[in-house]
Design an enzyme around this catalytic site. Structure first.
Site, PDB file in Angstrom:
ATOM      1  N   SER A 212       0.881  -1.162   0.000  1.00  0.00           N
ATOM      2  CA  SER A 212       0.000   0.000   0.000  1.00  0.00           C
ATOM      3  C   SER A 212       0.913   1.204   0.000  1.00  0.00           C
ATOM      4  CB  SER A 212      -0.881   0.006   1.256  1.00  0.00           C
ATOM      5  OG  SER A 212      -1.457   1.286   1.481  1.00  0.00           O
TER       6      SER A 212
ATOM      7  N   TYR B 246      -1.776  -1.082  10.428  1.00  0.00           N
ATOM      8  CA  TYR B 246      -1.933  -1.460   9.021  1.00  0.00           C
ATOM      9  C   TYR B 246      -0.702  -1.044   8.218  1.00  0.00           C
ATOM     10  CZ  TYR B 246      -3.669  -1.549   4.225  1.00  0.00           C
ATOM     11  OH  TYR B 246      -3.815  -1.790   2.887  1.00  0.00           O
TER      12      TYR B 246
END
Length: 279
Positions: free
Chosen positions: A137, A151
């Site tokens: 990401s 995350y």
């Protein structure tokens, strides 16, 4: 485009994984695709294409991972491209997320991908070829997002082990690409793939605002086109020397440049301290 390559895609029932599987099948590729619930996968993709092998996979179970890879090879004779796409988002400040919540996110996003890599590499070494995509990401390159520390940490880990993996497997003719997507208009934010803290702390107002934005205003308004993202992944496999780092999305491009500039500025500002630490 070499549509003779066989792909294995994890987390294929939603998000970029689903878009990728659909495009691969449309282009005539053979695809083994995994999900925790096979009915979600077959409902989303359809089960009547002879080039499509839907598989149940528990990423946290090495036997399950090994069985899925073996099934793909048994059906199609080989695997050429692996996409470690399975994972989920986790919102919440570092203080309010429990040890259990944090470890669970690492178990799937990090250790699940490592299980796949561990089980597919003997096959790749034997055939002296292969390509592994690890989906990180932009939050795995720049982590300044309140409420996404855990995350982002999982995705930084994915980027870190991908760099080492690329160096380790290069002698076997295997390529590794770590992918840093920005925001793409998939069902990721609305499909249960973004978990929130069990015990929220009211003092973290900025975290709640960011969390609320991801659950409501951002969902459905992402600038990235998932069809263009998966087309880029497919095209990258045709490169003789595919990139180790692949950023997807104009937002990812800008955020990456911002991080690079920030690090460069800090390096030069404190260069005297940095370089004068030897004997």
């Amino acid at each position: 485009m070499d549509n003779q390559k066989v792909w294995l895609v994890t987390g294929a029932s939603k998000g970029l994984g689903l878009s990728l599987v659909k495009q691969l099948l449309k282009d005539g590729f053979k695809v083994a695709a995994t999900s925790r619930k096979i009915n979600e996968l077959t409902d989303a993709v359809g089960a009547d294409d002879p080039n499509f092998l839907p598989l149940v996979l528990d990423l946290k179970n090495e036997d399950s991972v090994a069985a899925a890879i073996a099934a793909g090879i048994d059906r199609f004779g080989r695997i050429d491209v692996v996409v470690n796409n399975a994972g989920y988002g986790l919102a919440g400040s570092l203080e309010e997320l429990s040890d259990e919540e944090a470890r669970a996110n690492f178990d799937v996003n990090v250790f699940g991908s490592l299980n796949v890599i561990r089980k597919v590499m003997p096959h790749f070494r034997a055939q002296q070829s292969g390509h592994i995509f690890n989906i990180a990401s932009i939050g795995g390159y720049t982590g300044g997002f309140p409420g996404f520390g855990i995350y982002c940490a999982t995705k930084f880990a994915v980027a870190g082990f991908s760099e080492s993996l690329a160096a380790e497997v290069k002698p076997f003719g295997v390529h590794v690409t770590v992918v840093y997507p920005g925001y793409f208009r998939t069902n990721f934010l609305s499909s249960g793939s973004l978990l929130t803290p069990e015990n929220e702390i009211s003092a973290y107002q900025e975290v709640r605002e960011v969390q609320n934005a991801h659950q409501h205003s951002i969902d459905g308004n992402q600038a990235g086109d998932p069809e263009k993202a998966v087309a880029a992944l497919i095209n990258i496999t045709a490169e003789e020397q595919p990139p180790l780092h692949l950023f997807l999305g104009a937002d990812a491009y800008e955020l990456a440049h911002g991080k690079i500039a920030q690090v460069q500025q800090a390096l030069e500002q404190f260069k005297e301290i940095t370089v004068n630490t030897g004997f």
